[in-house]
Write a protein that holds these residues in place. Structure first.
Motif, PDB file in Angstrom:
ATOM      1  N   SER A  34      46.110  43.546  39.923  1.00  0.00           N
ATOM      2  CA  SER A  34      46.078  42.241  40.454  1.00  0.00           C
ATOM      3  C   SER A  34      45.949  42.119  41.945  1.00  0.00           C
ATOM      4  O   SER A  34      45.174  41.148  42.763  1.00  0.00           O
ATOM      5  CB  SER A  34      47.491  41.514  41.162  1.00  0.00           C
ATOM      6  OG  SER A  34      48.558  42.096  40.855  1.00  0.00           O
ATOM      7  N   LEU A  35      46.114  42.750  43.274  1.00  0.00           N
ATOM      8  CA  LEU A  35      45.804  42.992  44.305  1.00  0.00           C
ATOM      9  C   LEU A  35      44.487  43.279  44.761  1.00  0.00           C
ATOM     10  O   LEU A  35      43.630  42.836  45.265  1.00  0.00           O
ATOM     11  CB  LEU A  35      46.626  44.297  44.412  1.00  0.00           C
ATOM     12  CG  LEU A  35      47.736  44.406  45.328  1.00  0.00           C
ATOM     13  CD1 LEU A  35      47.856  44.951  45.412  1.00  0.00           C
ATOM     14  CD2 LEU A  35      48.158  42.985  46.723  1.00  0.00           C
ATOM     15  N   ALA A  36      43.411  44.111  43.653  1.00  0.00           N
ATOM     16  CA  ALA A  36      41.889  43.526  43.789  1.00  0.00           C
ATOM     17  C   ALA A  36      41.742  42.607  43.389  1.00  0.00           C
ATOM     18  O   ALA A  36      40.685  42.262  44.329  1.00  0.00           O
ATOM     19  CB  ALA A  36      41.826  45.355  42.491  1.00  0.00           C
ATOM     20  N   ALA A  37      42.068  41.767  42.702  1.00  0.00           N
ATOM     21  CA  ALA A  37      41.435  40.957  42.242  1.00  0.00           C
ATOM     22  C   ALA A  37      42.199  39.689  43.525  1.00  0.00           C
ATOM     23  O   ALA A  37      40.979  38.775  43.919  1.00  0.00           O
ATOM     24  CB  ALA A  37      42.266  40.359  40.913  1.00  0.00           C
ATOM     25  N   GLU A  38      42.878  39.856  44.132  1.00  0.00           N
ATOM     26  CA  GLU A  38      43.620  38.555  45.400  1.00  0.00           C
ATOM     27  C   GLU A  38      42.881  38.664  46.464  1.00  0.00           C
ATOM     28  O   GLU A  38      42.586  38.220  47.074  1.00  0.00           O
ATOM     29  CB  GLU A  38      44.791  38.862  44.912  1.00  0.00           C
ATOM     30  CG  GLU A  38      45.463  38.081  44.150  1.00  0.00           C
ATOM     31  CD  GLU A  38      46.679  38.760  43.681  1.00  0.00           C
ATOM     32  OE1 GLU A  38      47.264  39.297  44.823  1.00  0.00           O
ATOM     33  OE2 GLU A  38      47.176  38.293  42.781  1.00  0.00           O
ATOM     34  N   THR A  39      42.124  40.684  46.321  1.00  0.00           N
ATOM     35  CA  THR A  39      41.315  40.470  48.212  1.00  0.00           C
ATOM     36  C   THR A  39      40.446  40.702  47.905  1.00  0.00           C
ATOM     37  O   THR A  39      39.555  40.667  48.935  1.00  0.00           O
ATOM     38  CB  THR A  39      42.314  41.975  48.134  1.00  0.00           C
ATOM     39  OG1 THR A  39      41.519  43.293  47.421  1.00  0.00           O
ATOM     40  CG2 THR A  39      43.953  41.875  48.958  1.00  0.00           C
ATOM     41  N   HIS A  40      39.917  41.191  46.813  1.00  0.00           N
ATOM     42  CA  HIS A  40      37.898  41.567  46.732  1.00  0.00           C
ATOM     43  C   HIS A  40      37.269  42.802  47.419  1.00  0.00           C
ATOM     44  O   HIS A  40      36.441  43.364  47.062  1.00  0.00           O
ATOM     45  CB  HIS A  40      37.612  40.314  46.954  1.00  0.00           C
ATOM     46  CG  HIS A  40      37.466  38.743  46.586  1.00  0.00           C
ATOM     47  ND1 HIS A  40      37.359  38.863  45.536  1.00  0.00           N
ATOM     48  CD2 HIS A  40      38.375  38.047  47.239  1.00  0.00           C
ATOM     49  CE1 HIS A  40      37.787  37.214  45.187  1.00  0.00           C
ATOM     50  NE2 HIS A  40      38.479  37.091  46.419  1.00  0.00           N
ATOM     51  N   ILE A  41      38.309  43.503  46.899  1.00  0.00           N
ATOM     52  CA  ILE A  41      38.453  44.700  47.486  1.00  0.00           C
ATOM     53  C   ILE A  41      38.391  45.993  45.625  1.00  0.00           C
ATOM     54  O   ILE A  41      39.272  45.698  45.080  1.00  0.00           O
ATOM     55  CB  ILE A  41      39.834  45.736  48.444  1.00  0.00           C
ATOM     56  CG1 ILE A  41      40.071  44.782  49.347  1.00  0.00           C
ATOM     57  CG2 ILE A  41      39.868  47.600  48.228  1.00  0.00           C
ATOM     58  CD1 ILE A  41      40.604  45.440  50.528  1.00  0.00           C
ATOM     59  N   PRO A  42      36.912  46.759  45.533  1.00  0.00           N
ATOM     60  CA  PRO A  42      37.508  47.039  44.709  1.00  0.00           C
ATOM     61  C   PRO A  42      38.294  48.196  44.517  1.00  0.00           C
ATOM     62  O   PRO A  42      38.887  48.471  44.917  1.00  0.00           O
ATOM     63  CB  PRO A  42      36.156  48.423  45.285  1.00  0.00           C
ATOM     64  CG  PRO A  42      35.559  47.849  46.047  1.00  0.00           C
ATOM     65  CD  PRO A  42      36.739  47.106  46.708  1.00  0.00           C
ATOM     66  N   MET A  43      38.915  47.617  42.802  1.00  0.00           N
ATOM     67  CA  MET A  43      39.635  48.975  42.315  1.00  0.00           C
ATOM     68  C   MET A  43      39.993  49.855  42.005  1.00  0.00           C
ATOM     69  O   MET A  43      41.296  50.241  42.859  1.00  0.00           O
ATOM     70  CB  MET A  43      39.786  48.443  40.636  1.00  0.00           C
ATOM     71  CG  MET A  43      40.990  48.952  40.097  1.00  0.00           C
ATOM     72  SD  MET A  43      42.397  48.038  40.246  1.00  0.00           S
ATOM     73  CE  MET A  43      43.815  48.359  38.805  1.00  0.00           C
ATOM     74  N   PRO A  44      39.814  50.894  42.511  1.00  0.00           N
ATOM     75  CA  PRO A  44      39.065  52.554  43.023  1.00  0.00           C
ATOM     76  C   PRO A  44      40.312  52.533  44.457  1.00  0.00           C
ATOM     77  O   PRO A  44      41.266  53.223  45.414  1.00  0.00           O
ATOM     78  CB  PRO A  44      37.960  52.896  42.846  1.00  0.00           C
ATOM     79  CG  PRO A  44      37.093  51.680  41.736  1.00  0.00           C
ATOM     80  CD  PRO A  44      37.576  50.813  42.029  1.00  0.00           C
ATOM     81  N   THR A  45      39.414  51.475  45.156  1.00  0.00           N
ATOM     82  CA  THR A  45      39.818  51.714  46.870  1.00  0.00           C
ATOM     83  C   THR A  45      41.227  51.430  46.604  1.00  0.00           C
ATOM     84  O   THR A  45      42.151  51.623  47.444  1.00  0.00           O
ATOM     85  CB  THR A  45      38.867  50.949  47.609  1.00  0.00           C
ATOM     86  OG1 THR A  45      37.123  51.641  47.471  1.00  0.00           O
ATOM     87  CG2 THR A  45      38.971  50.456  48.987  1.00  0.00           C
ATOM     88  N   VAL A  46      41.388  50.061  46.165  1.00  0.00           N
ATOM     89  CA  VAL A  46      42.740  49.563  45.892  1.00  0.00           C
ATOM     90  C   VAL A  46      43.757  50.573  45.719  1.00  0.00           C
ATOM     91  O   VAL A  46      44.897  51.258  46.554  1.00  0.00           O
ATOM     92  CB  VAL A  46      42.749  48.326  45.128  1.00  0.00           C
ATOM     93  CG1 VAL A  46      45.142  47.928  45.087  1.00  0.00           C
ATOM     94  CG2 VAL A  46      42.336  47.289  45.999  1.00  0.00           C
ATOM     95  N   SER A  47      43.480  51.094  43.911  1.00  0.00           N
ATOM     96  CA  SER A  47      44.615  52.203  43.973  1.00  0.00           C
ATOM     97  C   SER A  47      44.632  53.823  45.116  1.00  0.00           C
ATOM     98  O   SER A  47      45.583  53.932  44.786  1.00  0.00           O
ATOM     99  CB  SER A  47      43.758  53.177  42.430  1.00  0.00           C
ATOM    100  OG  SER A  47      43.772  52.490  41.169  1.00  0.00           O
ATOM    101  N   LYS A  48      43.629  53.677  45.396  1.00  0.00           N
ATOM    102  CA  LYS A  48      43.636  54.866  46.208  1.00  0.00           C
ATOM    103  C   LYS A  48      44.812  54.220  47.602  1.00  0.00           C
ATOM    104  O   LYS A  48      45.330  55.466  47.704  1.00  0.00           O
ATOM    105  CB  LYS A  48      42.255  55.169  46.658  1.00  0.00           C
ATOM    106  CG  LYS A  48      42.599  56.417  48.463  1.00  0.00           C
ATOM    107  CD  LYS A  48      40.945  57.062  48.426  1.00  0.00           C
ATOM    108  CE  LYS A  48      41.220  57.936  49.364  1.00  0.00           C
ATOM    109  NZ  LYS A  48      39.052  58.474  49.788  1.00  0.00           N
ATOM    110  N   LEU A  49      44.111  53.418  48.054  1.00  0.00           N
ATOM    111  CA  LEU A  49      44.885  52.873  49.517  1.00  0.00           C
ATOM    112  C   LEU A  49      46.412  52.778  49.013  1.00  0.00           C
ATOM    113  O   LEU A  49      46.961  53.253  49.979  1.00  0.00           O
ATOM    114  CB  LEU A  49      44.512  51.619  50.175  1.00  0.00           C
ATOM    115  CG  LEU A  49      43.295  51.965  51.267  1.00  0.00           C
ATOM    116  CD1 LEU A  49      42.751  50.358  50.806  1.00  0.00           C
ATOM    117  CD2 LEU A  49      42.931  52.266  52.095  1.00  0.00           C
ATOM    118  N   LEU A  50      46.931  52.272  48.051  1.00  0.00           N
ATOM    119  CA  LEU A  50      48.117  52.123  47.598  1.00  0.00           C
ATOM    120  C   LEU A  50      49.085  53.429  47.020  1.00  0.00           C
ATOM    121  O   LEU A  50      49.701  53.518  48.317  1.00  0.00           O
ATOM    122  CB  LEU A  50      48.115  51.473  46.224  1.00  0.00           C
ATOM    123  CG  LEU A  50      47.473  49.974  46.217  1.00  0.00           C
ATOM    124  CD1 LEU A  50      48.442  49.609  44.765  1.00  0.00           C
ATOM    125  CD2 LEU A  50      48.710  48.818  46.924  1.00  0.00           C
TER     126      LEU A  50
END
Length: 156
Positions: A34-50
Motif C-alpha cells: 500500500s505504501l508503494a502504491a500511495e507514494t509511487h516509490i517502487p515496491m522493492p525500494t519501499v521494502s528495503k527502506l522499511l
C-alpha cells in the motif's frame, strides 16, 4: 555537488507520508504494497527502506497476517537527520569526517579539516532542526485548497 542519495530522498518522502497518515490514524499499520502504491516509490525500494528504518528505530515492525509498519515515535520526535542517518549512515560531507579510518591520503596535512568539521556540524544541525511534523505540515499546505486571492490591479 552536495546531494542526498536517492534512497535517502525516498526515505524522507516515505516517512512524510507515514507522518501525515499518523496524524489522522496513529494506530494504522501500513504494509509495503500500500505504501508503494500511495507514494509511487517502487515496491522493492519501499521494502528495503522499511527494513532499514525499522532497524534504525524510526519504524516499528508488526508481524502477522495484518502486519506492517507504524512510526516508532511521534513525527515531532523524528528529524530529517534521523531519517538520512538511518538510510545513509552518519552525515559526513567529506571523507575525513566519516566514522572510522579515513581513506584520504592527505588528511594529516590538510589545513581545512577544522573548517569542514564546522560546516558538517552546521549541516547536521540544520537537518536535525527540521522535524517530520514540519515536513507533514508543508505537505498539507502544498495540497490544501487555496483561498480566493483578490485580484491585484495597478494603482495610478
Amino acid at each position: 555537488m552536495i546531494r542526498l542519495t536517492r534512497l535517502a530522498d525516498y526515505a524522507v518522502l516515505l516517512m512524510t507520508h507515514l507522518g501525515h497518515e499518523w496524524s489522522r490514524h496513529p494506530d494504522r499499520i501500513h504494509n509495503a504494497g500500500s505504501l508503494a502504491a500511495e507514494t509511487h516509490i517502487p515496491m522493492p525500494t519501499v521494502s528495503k527502506l522499511l527494513g532499514v528504518m525499522s532497524r534504525g528505530g524510526l519504524l516499528t515492525s508488526h508481524r502477522g497476517q495484518s502486519g506492517g509498519y507504524t512510526l516508532a515515535r511521534a513525527p515531532l520526535a523524528i528529524s530529517v537527520a534521523d531519517i538520512v542517518g538511518a538510510v545513509d549512515g552518519p552525515i559526513a560531507l567529506t571523507e575525513c569526517l566519516t566514522e572510522g579510518p579515513s581513506e584520504c591520503g592527505i588528511e594529516s596535512l590538510c589545513g581545512v579539516r577544522t573548517s569542514w568539521q564546522k560546516i558538517n556540524t552546521a549541516v547536521r544541525g540544520a537537518l536535525s532542526e527540521i522535524t517530520l511534523s514540519e515536513l507533514c505540515a508543508d505537505q498539507l499546505a502544498m495540497f490544501a485548497p487555496r483561498a480566493a486571492q483578490p485580484e491585484i490591479t495597478d494603482v495610478q
